[in-house]
Design an enzyme around this catalytic site. Structure first.
Site, PDB file in Angstrom:
ATOM      1  N   ASN A   1      -2.908  -6.448  -5.807  1.00  0.00           N
ATOM      2  CA  ASN A   1      -3.495  -6.807  -4.506  1.00  0.00           C
ATOM      3  C   ASN A   1      -2.862  -7.767  -3.405  1.00  0.00           C
ATOM      4  O   ASN A   1      -2.637  -9.057  -3.693  1.00  0.00           O
ATOM      5  CB  ASN A   1      -4.990  -7.351  -4.752  1.00  0.00           C
ATOM      6  CG  ASN A   1      -5.947  -7.461  -3.487  1.00  0.00           C
ATOM      7  OD1 ASN A   1      -5.375  -7.323  -2.205  1.00  0.00           O
ATOM      8  ND2 ASN A   1      -7.044  -7.620  -3.484  1.00  0.00           N
ATOM      9  N   SER A   2      -1.950  -7.246  -2.765  1.00  0.00           N
ATOM     10  CA  SER A   2      -1.103  -7.924  -1.883  1.00  0.00           C
ATOM     11  C   SER A   2      -1.796  -8.646  -0.942  1.00  0.00           C
ATOM     12  O   SER A   2      -1.087  -9.797  -0.224  1.00  0.00           O
ATOM     13  CB  SER A   2      -0.163  -6.808  -1.099  1.00  0.00           C
ATOM     14  OG  SER A   2      -1.006  -5.887  -0.190  1.00  0.00           O
TER      15      SER A   2
ATOM     16  N   GLY B   1       0.732  -1.271  -0.162  1.00  0.00           N
ATOM     17  CA  GLY B   1       0.211   0.079  -0.127  1.00  0.00           C
ATOM     18  C   GLY B   1       0.680   1.208   0.026  1.00  0.00           C
ATOM     19  O   GLY B   1       0.855   2.114   0.830  1.00  0.00           O
TER      20      GLY B   1
ATOM     21  N   GLU C   1       0.603  -1.536  -4.902  1.00  0.00           N
ATOM     22  CA  GLU C   1      -0.324  -0.385  -4.640  1.00  0.00           C
ATOM     23  C   GLU C   1      -1.701  -1.062  -5.404  1.00  0.00           C
ATOM     24  O   GLU C   1      -1.473  -1.473  -6.709  1.00  0.00           O
ATOM     25  CB  GLU C   1       0.025   0.798  -5.304  1.00  0.00           C
ATOM     26  CG  GLU C   1      -1.102   1.984  -5.241  1.00  0.00           C
ATOM     27  CD  GLU C   1      -1.710   2.316  -3.788  1.00  0.00           C
ATOM     28  OE1 GLU C   1      -3.032   2.147  -3.693  1.00  0.00           O
ATOM     29  OE2 GLU C   1      -1.010   2.318  -2.667  1.00  0.00           O
TER      30      GLU C   1
ATOM     31  N   LEU D   1       2.165   1.228   6.216  1.00  0.00           N
ATOM     32  CA  LEU D   1       2.161   2.718   6.441  1.00  0.00           C
ATOM     33  C   LEU D   1       0.838   3.044   6.297  1.00  0.00           C
ATOM     34  O   LEU D   1       0.376   3.131   5.253  1.00  0.00           O
ATOM     35  CB  LEU D   1       3.278   3.746   5.784  1.00  0.00           C
ATOM     36  CG  LEU D   1       4.687   3.398   6.610  1.00  0.00           C
ATOM     37  CD1 LEU D   1       5.114   2.026   6.632  1.00  0.00           C
ATOM     38  CD2 LEU D   1       5.579   4.350   5.865  1.00  0.00           C
TER      39      LEU D   1
ATOM     40  N   ASP E   1      -5.657   1.384   5.400  1.00  0.00           N
ATOM     41  CA  ASP E   1      -6.960   1.725   5.641  1.00  0.00           C
ATOM     42  C   ASP E   1      -7.562   0.956   6.910  1.00  0.00           C
ATOM     43  O   ASP E   1      -7.368  -0.139   7.142  1.00  0.00           O
ATOM     44  CB  ASP E   1      -7.995   0.960   4.559  1.00  0.00           C
ATOM     45  CG  ASP E   1      -9.286   1.463   4.669  1.00  0.00           C
ATOM     46  OD1 ASP E   1      -9.762   1.926   5.648  1.00  0.00           O
ATOM     47  OD2 ASP E   1      -9.764   1.573   3.335  1.00  0.00           O
TER      48      ASP E   1
ATOM     49  N   THR F   1       6.023   9.629   4.052  1.00  0.00           N
ATOM     50  CA  THR F   1       4.704   9.742   3.340  1.00  0.00           C
ATOM     51  C   THR F   1       3.838  10.758   3.431  1.00  0.00           C
ATOM     52  O   THR F   1       3.821  11.661   4.290  1.00  0.00           O
ATOM     53  CB  THR F   1       3.962   8.542   3.720  1.00  0.00           C
ATOM     54  OG1 THR F   1       3.340   8.600   5.239  1.00  0.00           O
ATOM     55  CG2 THR F   1       4.716   7.081   3.757  1.00  0.00           C
ATOM     56  N   GLU F   2       3.078  10.938   2.497  1.00  0.00           N
ATOM     57  CA  GLU F   2       1.980  12.050   2.565  1.00  0.00           C
ATOM     58  C   GLU F   2       0.958  11.898   3.708  1.00  0.00           C
ATOM     59  O   GLU F   2       0.867  13.066   4.288  1.00  0.00           O
ATOM     60  CB  GLU F   2       1.166  11.987   1.141  1.00  0.00           C
ATOM     61  CG  GLU F   2       0.079  13.008   1.000  1.00  0.00           C
ATOM     62  CD  GLU F   2      -0.650  13.057  -0.469  1.00  0.00           C
ATOM     63  OE1 GLU F   2      -1.383  12.003  -0.551  1.00  0.00           O
ATOM     64  OE2 GLU F   2      -0.352  13.888  -1.197  1.00  0.00           O
ATOM     65  N   GLU F   3       0.433  10.681   4.035  1.00  0.00           N
ATOM     66  CA  GLU F   3      -0.301  10.410   5.411  1.00  0.00           C
ATOM     67  C   GLU F   3       0.481  10.912   6.664  1.00  0.00           C
ATOM     68  O   GLU F   3      -0.037  11.599   7.298  1.00  0.00           O
ATOM     69  CB  GLU F   3      -0.677   9.298   5.232  1.00  0.00           C
ATOM     70  CG  GLU F   3      -1.774   8.702   4.114  1.00  0.00           C
ATOM     71  CD  GLU F   3      -0.767   8.154   2.935  1.00  0.00           C
ATOM     72  OE1 GLU F   3       0.623   8.394   2.915  1.00  0.00           O
ATOM     73  OE2 GLU F   3      -1.453   7.818   1.970  1.00  0.00           O
TER      74      GLU F   3
END
Length: 263
Positions: A139-140, A83, A106, A159, A162, A237-239
């Site tokens: 799809n991991s 992800g 991803e 990281l 969801d 990361t952006e998050e």
């Protein structure tokens, strides 16, 4: 017959211009349903994973990622960012571990395409760098064993996944007891799983799953403090950057793959 993963990657035939892509053209939903029946190609087995598309410096196209007798010394992917989002962690890890191949996994197609273009641009503007980074749309939660051999990975990253707040959707969470079985299979003994979230309940959930699993043990705090990777978990990361800007709290769980006598 194979179904090779020929989707978005970091080493396609075209050369990057050196100009970084703009995120606004690659926006997508924050998360996707990992249990939906998405249709995209994937390798039947790790031997069918065409690494030449992702790491052309290490795998000339003619080799097709085949690790036969002539490729015995070819490097394998060692880090997986599950992800990976917009690829911030991978970009941060690449110069820290220039001799390690790493890949982002991803599910969202637009985000995967962004990371692909980002890697190509970084390679073009920094010759000799970022050749160890790539991305694949997959799809991991379904196909991890299709990409990696037993005991292949030394680091896995989860990281800001969801949280799937509703109890009925907890089965969609990327950390669970049954998925840890698969992660343990592809990780070497001594390998490390890194998780971080800004959702306390999810942080407790991930730590609890890892504590209960017989093939993982918590990394001691003194080791965590000197691990150069740990800082990137919340800053790369952006998050993570968004949480920091808002003064939010994060919850980490960092565990080591261990061995059992019967293995």
């Amino acid at each position: 017959m194979t179904r090779t993963s020929s989707g978005a990657n970091g080493g396609g035939g075209q050369q990057g211009s050196g100009k970084l892509p703009r995120k606004r053209f690659y926006r997508a939903r924050a998360h996707s349903n990992p249990l939906s029946d998405s249709h995209f190609p994937f390798p039947i087995s790790p031997d069918d994973f065409d690494l030449s598309q992702h790491y052309p410096r290490y795998y000339p196209a003619a080799d097709k990622g085949d690790l036969g007798d002539g490729e015995a010394n070819a490097p394998l992917i060692r880090f997986a960012d599950v992800g990976c989002g917009f690829g911030g962690l991978l970009v941060g890890l690449s110069p820290l571990f220039p001799d390690k191949l790493m890949i982002g996994m991803e599910l969202r197609d637009k985000v995967t395409e962004y990371v692909k273009e980002r890697v190509l641009a970084l390679r073009a503007s920094n010759p000799g760098q970022y050749d160890n980074v790539s991305v694949v749309r997959t799809n991991s939660m379904k196909y991890i064993p299709n990409y990696f051999r037993k005991a292949q990975l030394s680091k896995m990253f989860f990281l800001f996944p969801d949280p799937h707040f509703k109890e009925k959707n907890h089965r969609r969470r990327v950390i669970s007891m049954h998925l840890l079985d698969e992660y343990a299979y592809v990780m070497e003994v001594g390998g490390i799983i890194y998780t971080i979230t800004d959702v306390e309940e999810l942080g407790i959930w991930m730590r609890s799953c890892l504590e209960k699993h017989p093939l993982f043990e918590a990394v001691p705090e003194e080791e965590i403090k000197v691990d150069p990777v740990v800082t990137l978990l919340s800053t790369a990361t952006e998050e993570g950057q968004k949480v920091a800007r808002n003064g939010g709290q994060t919850f980490q769980a960092i565990f080591r793959r261990i061995s059992l006598q019967e293995e």
